[in-house]
Enzyme design. Structure first.
Site, PDB file in Angstrom:
ATOM      1  N   HIS A 174       0.805  -1.239   0.000  1.00  0.00           N
ATOM      2  CA  HIS A 174       0.000   0.000   0.000  1.00  0.00           C
ATOM      3  C   HIS A 174       0.826   1.272   0.000  1.00  0.00           C
ATOM      4  O   HIS A 174       0.299   2.340   0.309  1.00  0.00           O
ATOM      5  CB  HIS A 174      -0.988   0.032   1.179  1.00  0.00           C
ATOM      6  N   GLN A 175       2.132   1.182  -0.314  1.00  0.00           N
ATOM      7  CA  GLN A 175       2.912   2.421  -0.397  1.00  0.00           C
ATOM      8  C   GLN A 175       2.611   3.114  -1.726  1.00  0.00           C
ATOM      9  O   GLN A 175       2.668   2.483  -2.782  1.00  0.00           O
ATOM     10  CB  GLN A 175       4.412   2.132  -0.290  1.00  0.00           C
ATOM     11  N   HIS A 211       8.094   7.302   4.914  1.00  0.00           N
ATOM     12  CA  HIS A 211       7.260   8.140   5.777  1.00  0.00           C
ATOM     13  C   HIS A 211       6.536   7.287   6.809  1.00  0.00           C
ATOM     14  O   HIS A 211       6.162   6.148   6.545  1.00  0.00           O
ATOM     15  CB  HIS A 211       6.258   8.971   4.973  1.00  0.00           C
ATOM     16  N   PHE A 212       6.380   7.864   7.981  1.00  0.00           N
ATOM     17  CA  PHE A 212       5.639   7.235   9.073  1.00  0.00           C
ATOM     18  C   PHE A 212       4.321   7.981   9.232  1.00  0.00           C
ATOM     19  O   PHE A 212       4.323   9.197   9.396  1.00  0.00           O
ATOM     20  CB  PHE A 212       6.426   7.319  10.391  1.00  0.00           C
TER      21      PHE A 212
HETATM   22  P1  AMP Z   1       1.431   5.745   1.528  1.00  0.00           P
HETATM   23  O1  AMP Z   1       0.257   4.986   0.986  1.00  0.00           O
HETATM   24  O2  AMP Z   1       1.961   5.157   2.803  1.00  0.00           O
HETATM   25  O3  AMP Z   1       2.502   5.948   0.488  1.00  0.00           O
HETATM   26  O4  AMP Z   1       0.863   7.160   1.938  1.00  0.00           O
HETATM   27  C1  AMP Z   1       1.114   8.345   1.259  1.00  0.00           C
HETATM   28  C2  AMP Z   1       0.375   9.428   1.996  1.00  0.00           C
HETATM   29  O5  AMP Z   1       0.828  10.681   1.518  1.00  0.00           O
HETATM   30  C3  AMP Z   1      -1.147   9.396   1.799  1.00  0.00           C
HETATM   31  O6  AMP Z   1      -1.774   9.262   3.066  1.00  0.00           O
HETATM   32  C4  AMP Z   1      -1.441  10.734   1.141  1.00  0.00           C
HETATM   33  O7  AMP Z   1      -2.662  11.298   1.571  1.00  0.00           O
HETATM   34  C5  AMP Z   1      -0.245  11.573   1.568  1.00  0.00           C
HETATM   35  N1  AMP Z   1       0.067  12.684   0.692  1.00  0.00           N
HETATM   36  C6  AMP Z   1       0.282  12.626  -0.636  1.00  0.00           C
HETATM   37  N2  AMP Z   1       0.573  13.860  -1.115  1.00  0.00           N
HETATM   38  C7  AMP Z   1       0.546  14.698  -0.054  1.00  0.00           C
HETATM   39  C8  AMP Z   1       0.757  16.092   0.109  1.00  0.00           C
HETATM   40  N3  AMP Z   1       1.045  16.896  -0.930  1.00  0.00           N
HETATM   41  N4  AMP Z   1       0.653  16.623   1.351  1.00  0.00           N
HETATM   42  C9  AMP Z   1       0.360  15.826   2.404  1.00  0.00           C
HETATM   43  N5  AMP Z   1       0.152  14.499   2.316  1.00  0.00           N
HETATM   44  C10 AMP Z   1       0.237  13.943   1.099  1.00  0.00           C
END
Ligand code: AMP
Length: 146
Positions: free
Chosen positions: A95-96, A102-103
């Site tokens: 799910h990345q 990132h945490f």
């Molecule tokens: P993941 O699925 O662990 O890669 O999560 C990526 C996260 O990044 C998601 O929860 C998105 O909502 C968040 N995200 C993506 N772009 C941004 C952004 N510009 N500002 C803040 N959060 C973001």
């Protein structure tokens, strides 16, 4: 895919894209998730550009680890949450979506928060022994590389 290619988080670190900044130091940036699972959903990222946790340098890992509990306390204080999950996805299969470590700090309010499917099995001694042997060997090898 180039696991070191630039992502939207590099642009946020560089100030090219705005964010709701919670905290920043030399190695770490913390900001609110733009698509929160629950109010207060926060992202803690190393400034080091690495796609996966296992690629992170010790310095960046230490910097993240040092501030993570402090940020959890800030999220709890700001939202009133008494429970929360830390989520850290590695790989699209896991799910990345953004390929920069990132945490997630995801507060839990009753049924609102991170949905978790916990499909448990049982650990057999023989399987554990095989795993331990391989893991100990991998750890010894990575210690030699230090
Ligand atoms: P993941 O699925 O662990 O890669 O999560 C990526 C996260 O990044 C998601 O929860 C998105 O909502 C968040 N995200 C993506 N772009 C941004 C952004 N510009 N500002 C803040 N959060 C973001």
């Amino acid at each position: 895919m180039d696991i070191h290619s630039e992502t939207i988080f590099d642009k946020i670190i560089a100030g090219e894209i705005p964010c709701h900044k919670v905290y920043e130091d030399e190695h770490v940036l913390v900001f609110l998730d733009i698509g929160p699972i629950s109010p207060g959903h926060t992202l803690v990222i190393p400034k080091e550009r690495k796609a996966f946790l296992h690629l992170l340098s010790d310095q960046a890992a230490e910097a993240v680890g040092r501030v993570l509990p402090r940020l959890c306390r800030a999220v709890m204080a700001a939202t009133g949450a008494e429970a929360y999950n830390i989520l850290q996805n590695n790989g699209s299969e896991a799910h990345q979506v953004v390929m920069h470590v990132h945490f997630h700090i995801i507060p839990r309010f009753g049924s609102r928060g991170l949905g978790i499917g916990w499909d448990t099995g049982s650990l057999e001694s023989r399987d554990a022994e095989v795993l331990l042997e391989k893991m100990h060997a991998a750890l010894a090898e990575s210690a030699e590389g230090e």
